[in-house]
Design a protein around this motif. Structure first.
Motif, PDB file in Angstrom:
ATOM      1  N   ALA A   1       0.834  -1.203   0.000  1.00 33.55           N
ATOM      2  CA  ALA A   1       0.000   0.000   0.000  1.00 33.55           C
ATOM      3  C   ALA A   1       0.867   1.251   0.000  1.00 33.55           C
ATOM      4  N   TYR A   2       1.948   1.225   0.763  1.00 32.41           N
ATOM      5  CA  TYR A   2       2.861   2.381   0.808  1.00 32.41           C
ATOM      6  C   TYR A   2       3.504   2.616  -0.553  1.00 32.41           C
ATOM      7  N   GLN A   3       3.924   1.537  -1.195  1.00 31.10           N
ATOM      8  CA  GLN A   3       4.586   1.660  -2.491  1.00 31.10           C
ATOM      9  C   GLN A   3       3.628   2.137  -3.585  1.00 31.10           C
ATOM     10  N   LEU A   4       2.398   1.672  -3.551  1.00 30.50           N
ATOM     11  CA  LEU A   4       1.453   1.982  -4.617  1.00 30.50           C
ATOM     12  C   LEU A   4       0.642   3.253  -4.364  1.00 30.50           C
ATOM     13  N   GLY A   5       0.502   3.638  -3.120  1.00 26.54           N
ATOM     14  CA  GLY A   5      -0.252   4.849  -2.810  1.00 26.54           C
ATOM     15  C   GLY A   5      -1.689   4.754  -3.292  1.00 26.54           C
ATOM     16  N   ASP A   6      -2.101   5.750  -4.063  1.00 23.95           N
ATOM     17  CA  ASP A   6      -3.486   5.800  -4.543  1.00 23.95           C
ATOM     18  C   ASP A   6      -3.808   4.672  -5.515  1.00 23.95           C
ATOM     19  N   ASP A   7      -2.782   4.006  -6.037  1.00 25.87           N
ATOM     20  CA  ASP A   7      -3.019   2.922  -6.990  1.00 25.87           C
ATOM     21  C   ASP A   7      -3.199   1.564  -6.317  1.00 25.87           C
ATOM     22  N   TYR A   8      -3.270   1.565  -4.990  1.00 25.97           N
ATOM     23  CA  TYR A   8      -3.347   0.282  -4.284  1.00 25.97           C
ATOM     24  C   TYR A   8      -4.592  -0.502  -4.694  1.00 25.97           C
ATOM     25  N   ASP A   9      -5.677   0.197  -4.985  1.00 28.79           N
ATOM     26  CA  ASP A   9      -6.904  -0.496  -5.366  1.00 28.79           C
ATOM     27  C   ASP A   9      -6.730  -1.296  -6.648  1.00 28.79           C
ATOM     28  N   LYS A  10      -5.682  -0.962  -7.421  1.00 29.93           N
ATOM     29  CA  LYS A  10      -5.431  -1.674  -8.674  1.00 29.93           C
ATOM     30  C   LYS A  10      -4.575  -2.927  -8.472  1.00 29.93           C
ATOM     31  N   PHE A  11      -4.062  -3.083  -7.247  1.00 26.43           N
ATOM     32  CA  PHE A  11      -3.192  -4.231  -6.982  1.00 26.43           C
ATOM     33  C   PHE A  11      -3.997  -5.522  -7.083  1.00 26.43           C
ATOM     34  N   ASP A  12      -3.550  -6.433  -7.923  1.00 27.29           N
ATOM     35  CA  ASP A  12      -4.327  -7.640  -8.208  1.00 27.29           C
ATOM     36  C   ASP A  12      -3.592  -8.934  -7.831  1.00 27.29           C
ATOM     37  N   LYS A  13      -2.620  -8.795  -6.928  1.00 30.95           N
ATOM     38  CA  LYS A  13      -1.811  -9.977  -6.599  1.00 30.95           C
ATOM     39  C   LYS A  13      -1.929 -10.362  -5.113  1.00 30.95           C
ATOM     40  N   HIS A  14      -3.080 -10.053  -4.523  1.00 31.29           N
ATOM     41  CA  HIS A  14      -3.292 -10.436  -3.128  1.00 31.29           C
ATOM     42  C   HIS A  14      -3.165 -11.951  -2.941  1.00 31.29           C
ATOM     43  N   ALA A  15      -3.665 -12.688  -3.931  1.00 26.98           N
ATOM     44  CA  ALA A  15      -3.644 -14.154  -3.824  1.00 26.98           C
ATOM     45  C   ALA A  15      -2.209 -14.670  -3.738  1.00 26.98           C
ATOM     46  N   ILE A  16      -1.294 -14.039  -4.468  1.00 26.96           N
ATOM     47  CA  ILE A  16       0.105 -14.462  -4.434  1.00 26.96           C
ATOM     48  C   ILE A  16       0.676 -14.278  -3.033  1.00 26.96           C
ATOM     49  N   VAL A  17       0.409 -13.115  -2.457  1.00 25.41           N
ATOM     50  CA  VAL A  17       0.933 -12.822  -1.119  1.00 25.41           C
ATOM     51  C   VAL A  17       0.305 -13.759  -0.081  1.00 25.41           C
ATOM     52  N   ASN A  18      -0.988 -13.971  -0.170  1.00 27.96           N
ATOM     53  CA  ASN A  18      -1.654 -14.855   0.792  1.00 27.96           C
ATOM     54  C   ASN A  18      -1.172 -16.299   0.660  1.00 27.96           C
ATOM     55  N   THR A  19      -0.975 -16.745  -0.582  1.00 30.35           N
ATOM     56  CA  THR A  19      -0.472 -18.097  -0.806  1.00 30.35           C
ATOM     57  C   THR A  19       0.931 -18.246  -0.240  1.00 30.35           C
ATOM     58  N   TYR A  20       1.734 -17.217  -0.394  1.00 33.51           N
ATOM     59  CA  TYR A  20       3.081 -17.237   0.176  1.00 33.51           C
ATOM     60  C   TYR A  20       3.013 -17.364   1.699  1.00 33.51           C
ATOM     61  N   GLY A  21       2.152 -16.580   2.315  1.00 33.89           N
ATOM     62  CA  GLY A  21       2.016 -16.639   3.769  1.00 33.89           C
ATOM     63  C   GLY A  21       1.593 -18.019   4.246  1.00 33.89           C
ATOM     64  N   GLU A  22       0.647 -18.619   3.549  1.00 36.09           N
ATOM     65  CA  GLU A  22       0.182 -19.956   3.931  1.00 36.09           C
ATOM     66  C   GLU A  22       1.305 -20.980   3.779  1.00 36.09           C
ATOM     67  N   ALA A  23       2.092 -20.841   2.718  1.00 35.89           N
ATOM     68  CA  ALA A  23       3.192 -21.778   2.497  1.00 35.89           C
ATOM     69  C   ALA A  23       4.266 -21.623   3.561  1.00 35.89           C
ATOM     70  N   MET A  24       4.596 -20.381   3.916  1.00 36.25           N
ATOM     71  CA  MET A  24       5.616 -20.146   4.938  1.00 36.25           C
ATOM     72  C   MET A  24       5.141 -20.622   6.316  1.00 36.25           C
ATOM     73  N   LEU A  25       3.844 -20.483   6.571  1.00 39.53           N
ATOM     74  CA  LEU A  25       3.295 -21.005   7.818  1.00 39.53           C
ATOM     75  C   LEU A  25       3.455 -22.516   7.870  1.00 39.53           C
ATOM     76  N   SER A  26       3.218 -23.171   6.743  1.00 37.42           N
ATOM     77  CA  SER A  26       3.399 -24.620   6.678  1.00 37.42           C
ATOM     78  C   SER A  26       4.845 -25.000   6.969  1.00 37.42           C
ATOM     79  N   HIS A  27       5.795 -24.230   6.431  1.00 38.01           N
ATOM     80  CA  HIS A  27       7.208 -24.517   6.685  1.00 38.01           C
ATOM     81  C   HIS A  27       7.552 -24.295   8.165  1.00 38.01           C
ATOM     82  N   ALA A  28       6.996 -23.236   8.748  1.00 39.07           N
ATOM     83  CA  ALA A  28       7.245 -22.965  10.166  1.00 39.07           C
ATOM     84  C   ALA A  28       6.689 -24.098  11.028  1.00 39.07           C
TER      85      ALA A  28
END
Length: 242
Positions: free
Chosen positions: A171-198
């Motif tokens: 959000a900080y990097q994109l500013g007003d363009d954050y609403d256009k960010f379409d890669k939430h699924a990538i970030v969430n999938t990464y978090g789930e995978a890292m949780l599995s590793h932990a």
């Protein structure tokens, strides 16, 4: 004045039933120290090499001093709900070096090597999927491993991951363009995978603790401890008090 002569025995001189009694006494009364300290220390080193840092809680002694206790938890080893877990944080950039750093420490531990490789591949894939310009911005984001709700159990399924710092950075990097960010699924999938590793790391810790406990409470180890402390016994396995 009457004198009474009592026969006393070394541990190795006891009969089978008396030895069993002495062993049980040791396990119930002489294992009240932090026998897991060396296993914790090794685990913390492994976490650091993999890019993780365990969080700590400040504890105070009765003498007014304080120390930092790592937020590592376990219960064991015979009940439902037993297991191990930890709280802490990691950054993507540090996990990218997991394999190289770990191999210099643990030697031929295939389980840890597999976890390290999975962590490194997962982090690299996430950055590549996000595309150019993101690795540097997101690499230093602190991502927290938590145990929400102060769970009564200690097993690895009590752990969760907090991905908010990553989304805050995006959000900080994109500013007003954050609403256009379409890669939430990538970030969430990464978090789930890292949780599995932990969680895999927590399972490894639990097995290491169980192995350490069994080694320290084996009949041979207990006999060595009794011998080192010059403990003597009555014929039935009770400890002789001088």
């Amino acid at each position: 004045m009457e004198q009474v002569t009592i026969d006393v025995y070394k541990f190795e001189e006891l009969g089978t039933e008396a030895k069993d009694k002495a062993v049980s006494y040791y396990r119930e009364n002489w294992m009240d120290h932090n026998w897991w300290d060396s296993t914790y220390e090794d685990f913390i080193t492994i976490l650091n090499l993999l890019g993780f840092t365990p969080s700590t809680t400040t504890r105070h002694t009765t003498k007014g001093k304080s120390y930092e206790e790592p937020n590592i938890f376990f219960s064991g080893f015979w009940s439902q709900g037993d297991g191990a877990s930890f709280e802490g944080y990691f950054t993507i950039s540090e996990t990218l070096k997991a394999v190289e750093q770990l191999k210099t420490h643990v030697g031929e531990d295939a389980v840890l090597h597999g976890i390290a490789e999975s962590i490194q591949v997962t982090s690299q894939a996430c950055l590549e999927a996000l595309g150019a310009g993101w690795p540097e911005a997101l690499g230093s984001c602190v991502i927290r491993i938590t145990r929400p709700g102060s769970p009564r159990y200690s097993h690895e399924m009590t752990m969760d991951v907090d991905m908010e710092p990553v989304f805050d950075e995006i959000a900080y990097q994109l500013g007003d363009d954050y609403d256009k960010f379409d890669k939430h699924a990538i970030v969430n999938t990464y978090g789930e995978a890292m949780l599995s590793h932990a969680r895999s790391l927590a399972r490894w810790l639990y097995k290491a603790l169980e192995s350490d406990y069994e080694a320290q409470t084996s009949e041979e180890a207990i006999g060595d401890s009794y011998a080192a402390n010059e403990v003597r016994f009555l014929e039935d396995g009770s400890i002789f008090s001088r």
